[in-house]
Motif scaffolding. Structure first.
Motif, PDB file in Angstrom:
ATOM      1  N   PRO A  34       0.686  -0.947   0.424  1.00 14.90           N
ATOM      2  CA  PRO A  34       0.320  -0.367  -0.099  1.00 14.90           C
ATOM      3  C   PRO A  34       0.822   1.335  -0.676  1.00 14.90           C
ATOM      4  O   PRO A  34       1.866   1.200   0.698  1.00 14.90           O
ATOM      5  CB  PRO A  34      -0.508  -0.029   1.704  1.00 14.90           C
ATOM      6  N   GLU A  38      -2.769   4.921   1.246  1.00  5.21           N
ATOM      7  CA  GLU A  38      -3.870   3.531   0.883  1.00  5.21           C
ATOM      8  C   GLU A  38      -3.758   2.091   2.504  1.00  5.21           C
ATOM      9  O   GLU A  38      -3.487   2.342   3.195  1.00  5.21           O
ATOM     10  CB  GLU A  38      -2.642   2.775   0.084  1.00  5.21           C
ATOM     11  N   LEU A  40      -3.985  -2.111   3.398  1.00  5.61           N
ATOM     12  CA  LEU A  40      -4.071  -4.124   2.288  1.00  5.61           C
ATOM     13  C   LEU A  40      -5.385  -4.433   3.176  1.00  5.61           C
ATOM     14  O   LEU A  40      -5.525  -4.661   4.282  1.00  5.61           O
ATOM     15  CB  LEU A  40      -2.643  -3.769   2.920  1.00  5.61           C
ATOM     16  N   SER A  82      -1.866  -0.418   7.057  1.00  7.15           N
ATOM     17  CA  SER A  82      -2.565   0.969   7.065  1.00  7.15           C
ATOM     18  C   SER A  82      -1.261   2.096   6.724  1.00  7.15           C
ATOM     19  O   SER A  82      -0.770   1.852   7.810  1.00  7.15           O
ATOM     20  CB  SER A  82      -3.547   1.048   7.980  1.00  7.15           C
ATOM     21  N   ILE A 104      -6.258  -3.825  -2.206  1.00 11.41           N
ATOM     22  CA  ILE A 104      -5.313  -2.234  -1.795  1.00 11.41           C
ATOM     23  C   ILE A 104      -6.870  -1.162  -1.724  1.00 11.41           C
ATOM     24  O   ILE A 104      -7.300  -1.284  -3.080  1.00 11.41           O
ATOM     25  CB  ILE A 104      -4.519  -1.935  -2.840  1.00 11.41           C
ATOM     26  N   ASN A 106      -8.037   2.760  -1.977  1.00 12.91           N
ATOM     27  CA  ASN A 106      -7.378   3.399  -1.995  1.00 12.91           C
ATOM     28  C   ASN A 106      -8.581   4.509  -1.249  1.00 12.91           C
ATOM     29  O   ASN A 106      -9.611   5.493  -3.139  1.00 12.91           O
ATOM     30  CB  ASN A 106      -6.831   3.897  -3.588  1.00 12.91           C
TER      31      ASN A 106
END
Lengths: 342, 342
Positions: A34, A38, A40, A82, A104, A106
């Motif tokens: 990430p 972002e 994960l 995170s 992922i 976003n």
């Protein structure tokens, strides 16, 4: 690349008709790291949806998947890494995960929803307490706009969307009639989902008469997930100012070239019908509104649902194909990792 | 019975396909005396409408005429006898007069409209300043709901309804494209009714491409008076959230059995189209709203119209038949007595 080996299902060929398992392939690589902002996710459940037929077909679609790309799907996962202060490890997120083990998120560019498991089982966040329920909610209430006392007809009445439509319509004081594909599902519709009547459309060569018999006051709203010949028949039974919600076209295998059916415009004119297409994504800013009502009804014991869970990512293509032969008996999910809540 | 000999056209046989003159007969009897509260009109103009095909057909219709009955039609007449203090001899009334020389108005049970000839020619009260204009107004603005900058496509674009639709859409800031049946009418559409483009649908075997070329930004509203193959083609050119107003089905000769066409539900779903039937009668309580706007635009010189006037009641059936071969060039009226205003 992250430490996580990520198996994912990619589309290798677009569908000319119904999906087949050969159109997909499972590959393995590493999940990406990430980036800043972002998150994960380790995915727990992903879905197989009737609408996927359109996403992978040659014809124009609102959500086409390209060949070589990971197959799109809804899913729910748990935050395992995170880079965003708004997301904490251990939180559950529903989003378009795709058919893969890790995704992922976003939050700037993707639609997602945090799932509160106090409100119901995690898997239901992809069904009644998620997209299926939202689809039923907005399609029925915003597009179909049923009024108390009206008759609502639903196709794929025992499915995850249809069963929610029937129950929501009942809550709104409507008479409900369901169309479904087996005698077993007829039982399910009446006994679990509260339909006043249900009809096995495969078990009669007098479908139009059967529907008419179950709808002595005509049909005010038809919530349609299938289209095809049944839609043609139903149009002639609609009441004045009736509404037809076009939510799916499962009855038609391919659209290139488009198949033929009965001309529809006379029924539309004479009975001032409104036929309207509906796609859930257009309502993504209003999901909380739906959740509030659906949670409320669910917590009062007013709603039932069914789900079918296939085990393992590699079974996702087969689970999808099964939908079109009517083999599933509820919301079709694929468990891609252990559900930590059960 | 009154002193007035009343010639009227009765329906002697229902139509299986397009209307023919043999389905009608002219008979003569005496006009009834108006009872208390009633009014006797001498009719001046009556109409021939494309929708009459449906009224006299075997298929279910919103305004069926029974065999043996006087043919229904709009008309405008002058009050020549009144048993009602609200109606004065010499006033003009538009109503469903039927194809006859004299009509009784019972204002308690019938819809009517007093016509103010200061606002325009008497004959226009049956066209742009009457039902044709109202049909265009409510169908376009209430059902089609065009927004400024959108593209509006209109079939029978040079007809009395279509030409008003095109002009109203232009007033609302839309781009307008018309479909019509001859090169002469293409000229009329562009030069008199202000269409940005018009297409002779009979003059091309590439209609869909022609339409696409004239609508480079797609179609947002299709105001359809014809249905049939053209409707099928247009559905594939509609923009997301496009609206199709089904106002007539002139392209289809008979509906028993219903003819076949391309299945429509995929376009409806993918582009979230709204296809909606529209019948003017449902808006009868709102005619004044339409009149106000249409008079206003007309008085400012913003609106053109055309009419064809056949002479004599006996020519009404032929005038009707002519509509379906595209022989008329404007609102089709039949003059059944001298117009005292000209």
């Amino acid at each position: 690349m992250s430490q996580y080996k990520n198996r994912r299902v990619i589309l290798i060929e677009r569908a000319k008709a119904l999906p087949k398992t050969e159109l997909f392939s499972v590959i393995e690589d590493h999940a990406p790291e990430p980036s800043s902002g972002e998150v994960l996710l380790q995915n727990i459940y992903v879905t197989a949806d009737p609408g996927m037929k359109g996403w992978i077909s040659n014809a124009k679609n609102y959500a086409s998947v390209e060949t070589g790309a990971t197959m799109s799907s809804f899913g729910v996962g748990i935050v395992i890494n995170s880079n965003n202060p708004n997301f904490v490890i251990g939180e559950f997120i529903a989003m378009n995960t795709g058919w893969q083990e890790y995704s992922i998120l976003n939050p700037e560019t993707s639609t997602y929803r945090k799932v509160n498991i106090d409100n119901g089982p995690l898997s239901a966040s992809l069904g009644l307490l998620g997209h299926s329920g939202f689809t039923a909610y907005f399609g029925l209430l915003h597009v179909g706009q049923p009024k108390s006392g009206e008759t609502v007809l639903v196709s794929t009445a025992g499915g995850s969307v249809g069963s929610a439509v029937g129950q929501f319509a009942k809550i709104k004081g409507c008479k409900t009639v369901g169309l479904t594909g087996s005698d077993e599902k007829v039982e399910l519709c009446v006994n679990e989902f509260g339909y006043d009547h249900a009809i096995n459309y495969k078990g009669t060569d007098q479908l139009i008469n059967e529907i008419a018999k179950c709808c002595p006051n005509g049909i005010d709203v038809y919530y349609d997930n299938v289209g095809g010949d049944i839609l043609d028949s139903v149009l002639s039974l609609m009441n004045q100012n009736g509404r037809v919600v076009i939510c799916g076209t499962a009855a038609t295998e391919g659209w290139n070239p488009p198949p033929k059916g009965l001309r529809f415009e006379r029924n539309v004119l004479v009975n001032r019908l409104r036929i309207q297409g509906f796609i859930l994504f257009d309502y993504r800013d209003k999901y909380e509104e739906a959740l509030k009502d659906i949670y409320d009804w669910y917590s009062k014991g007013m709603l039932n649902y069914r789900e079918d869970i296939a085990e393992g990512l590699e079974n996702a293509p087969q689970a999808l194909c099964n939908l079109y032969s009517g083999l599933n008996k509820g919301r079709q999910l694929i468990r891609v990792s252990k559900d930590p809540t059960i």
